[in-house]
Motif scaffolding. Structure first.
Motif, PDB file in Angstrom:
ATOM      1  N   ARG A  33     -26.117  10.437 -19.091  1.00  0.00           N
ATOM      2  CA  ARG A  33     -25.626  11.732 -18.627  1.00  0.00           C
ATOM      3  C   ARG A  33     -24.911  12.135 -19.849  1.00  0.00           C
ATOM      4  O   ARG A  33     -24.488  11.528 -20.654  1.00  0.00           O
ATOM      5  CB  ARG A  33     -24.595  11.451 -17.422  1.00  0.00           C
ATOM      6  N   ALA A  34     -24.936  13.784 -19.852  1.00  0.00           N
ATOM      7  CA  ALA A  34     -24.050  14.307 -20.972  1.00  0.00           C
ATOM      8  C   ALA A  34     -22.414  13.869 -20.390  1.00  0.00           C
ATOM      9  O   ALA A  34     -22.135  13.857 -19.376  1.00  0.00           O
ATOM     10  CB  ALA A  34     -24.163  15.631 -20.750  1.00  0.00           C
ATOM     11  N   ASN A  35     -21.743  13.335 -21.470  1.00  0.00           N
ATOM     12  CA  ASN A  35     -20.516  13.276 -21.526  1.00  0.00           C
ATOM     13  C   ASN A  35     -19.732  13.850 -22.522  1.00  0.00           C
ATOM     14  O   ASN A  35     -19.802  13.415 -23.668  1.00  0.00           O
ATOM     15  CB  ASN A  35     -20.431  11.670 -21.549  1.00  0.00           C
ATOM     16  N   ARG A  39     -15.043  18.127 -21.771  1.00  0.00           N
ATOM     17  CA  ARG A  39     -15.754  18.619 -20.486  1.00  0.00           C
ATOM     18  C   ARG A  39     -16.268  19.950 -20.758  1.00  0.00           C
ATOM     19  O   ARG A  39     -16.468  20.447 -19.576  1.00  0.00           O
ATOM     20  CB  ARG A  39     -14.536  18.434 -19.473  1.00  0.00           C
ATOM     21  N   ALA A  40     -16.365  20.649 -21.804  1.00  0.00           N
ATOM     22  CA  ALA A  40     -16.971  21.865 -22.113  1.00  0.00           C
ATOM     23  C   ALA A  40     -18.475  21.928 -22.025  1.00  0.00           C
ATOM     24  O   ALA A  40     -19.064  21.053 -22.577  1.00  0.00           O
ATOM     25  CB  ALA A  40     -16.308  22.485 -23.329  1.00  0.00           C
ATOM     26  N   ASP A  41     -19.253  22.729 -21.490  1.00  0.00           N
ATOM     27  CA  ASP A  41     -20.582  22.592 -21.595  1.00  0.00           C
ATOM     28  C   ASP A  41     -21.142  23.219 -22.886  1.00  0.00           C
ATOM     29  O   ASP A  41     -20.098  23.685 -23.979  1.00  0.00           O
ATOM     30  CB  ASP A  41     -20.997  24.076 -20.521  1.00  0.00           C
ATOM     31  N   THR A  43     -24.224  25.170 -24.500  1.00  0.00           N
ATOM     32  CA  THR A  43     -25.515  26.179 -24.217  1.00  0.00           C
ATOM     33  C   THR A  43     -26.334  25.970 -25.499  1.00  0.00           C
ATOM     34  O   THR A  43     -26.327  25.919 -26.647  1.00  0.00           O
ATOM     35  CB  THR A  43     -25.035  27.505 -24.125  1.00  0.00           C
ATOM     36  N   ALA A 110     -27.758  25.805 -20.242  1.00  0.00           N
ATOM     37  CA  ALA A 110     -26.340  25.197 -20.329  1.00  0.00           C
ATOM     38  C   ALA A 110     -26.470  23.694 -19.832  1.00  0.00           C
ATOM     39  O   ALA A 110     -26.884  23.385 -18.666  1.00  0.00           O
ATOM     40  CB  ALA A 110     -25.339  25.799 -19.406  1.00  0.00           C
ATOM     41  N   VAL A 111     -25.870  22.937 -20.913  1.00  0.00           N
ATOM     42  CA  VAL A 111     -25.658  21.593 -20.356  1.00  0.00           C
ATOM     43  C   VAL A 111     -24.460  21.262 -20.269  1.00  0.00           C
ATOM     44  O   VAL A 111     -23.394  21.582 -20.940  1.00  0.00           O
ATOM     45  CB  VAL A 111     -26.175  20.617 -21.759  1.00  0.00           C
ATOM     46  N   ARG A 112     -24.369  20.687 -18.770  1.00  0.00           N
ATOM     47  CA  ARG A 112     -23.015  20.681 -18.211  1.00  0.00           C
ATOM     48  C   ARG A 112     -22.590  19.119 -18.373  1.00  0.00           C
ATOM     49  O   ARG A 112     -23.302  18.167 -18.137  1.00  0.00           O
ATOM     50  CB  ARG A 112     -23.180  21.229 -16.809  1.00  0.00           C
ATOM     51  N   HIS A 113     -21.186  18.986 -18.347  1.00  0.00           N
ATOM     52  CA  HIS A 113     -20.681  17.655 -18.466  1.00  0.00           C
ATOM     53  C   HIS A 113     -21.192  17.086 -17.103  1.00  0.00           C
ATOM     54  O   HIS A 113     -21.101  17.467 -16.007  1.00  0.00           O
ATOM     55  CB  HIS A 113     -19.086  17.717 -18.469  1.00  0.00           C
ATOM     56  N   ASP A 115     -24.428  16.040 -16.404  1.00  0.00           N
ATOM     57  CA  ASP A 115     -25.839  16.387 -16.167  1.00  0.00           C
ATOM     58  C   ASP A 115     -26.678  15.172 -16.782  1.00  0.00           C
ATOM     59  O   ASP A 115     -26.333  14.477 -17.617  1.00  0.00           O
ATOM     60  CB  ASP A 115     -26.281  17.382 -16.941  1.00  0.00           C
TER      61      ASP A 115
END
Length: 153
Positions: A33-35, A39-41, A43, A110-113, A115
């Motif tokens: 997971r993206a960590n 906590r900001a996306d 892009t 957008a890669v989100r926290h 994901d």
């Protein structure tokens, strides 16, 4: 006996995601997971790439590697893959585990926290010996490469 991959969290990582896990009993890869500590996306523009942190550090047993591979759903739906697929994490590396995502799609992504961004495969490693010789043996294929065996089987 299965190898044990020891893990620690980076400072500021969101530990609520838990360690990587296999989604099904037959899964070969464990989801990463993206960590993001802030906590900001992140892009990814079309053609863009970025190192996405997982918040983890690994200790891989000698004789094994961890391969980082793309997630097929992200690749098919959005064109998101890995710039160095598969990525290799060596058993003696102890730095942060990052994933180099590449946007081959036509739209920003957008890669989100939190994901799921990649899969982690544990594989045995064989180290070869290398020997210089004056001549290589011959085979029916010879030096043919880059499509020389035909386009279709």
């Amino acid at each position: 006996m299965n190898p044990v991959i020891e893990m620690t969290w980076e400072a500021g990582a969101d530990v609520s995601f838990g360690l990587p896990a296999y989604a099904t009993t037959g899964a070969a890869g464990a989801d990463l997971r993206a960590n993001f500590p802030d906590r900001a996306d992140v892009t990814l523009q079309p053609g863009g790439r970025a190192l996405i942190g997982t918040g983890l550090r690994l200790a891989i047993p000698t004789g094994y590697e961890v391969q980082i591979r793309p997630r097929s759903g992200l690749a098919l739906k959005f064109g998101i893959t890995l710039a160095n697929a598969p990525g290799t994490i060596d058993s003696d590396y102890r730095g942060p585990l990052g994933v180099i995502l590449l946007n081959t799609g036509t739209e920003a992504f957008a890669v989100r926290h939190g994901d799921r961004i990649a899969q982690m495969i544990v594989a045995p490693v064989v180290q070869a010996e290398f020997a210089e010789v004056s001549k290589l043996d011959t085979t029916p294929r010879g030096a043919g490469g880059f499509g020389s065996t035909g386009r279709r089987s």
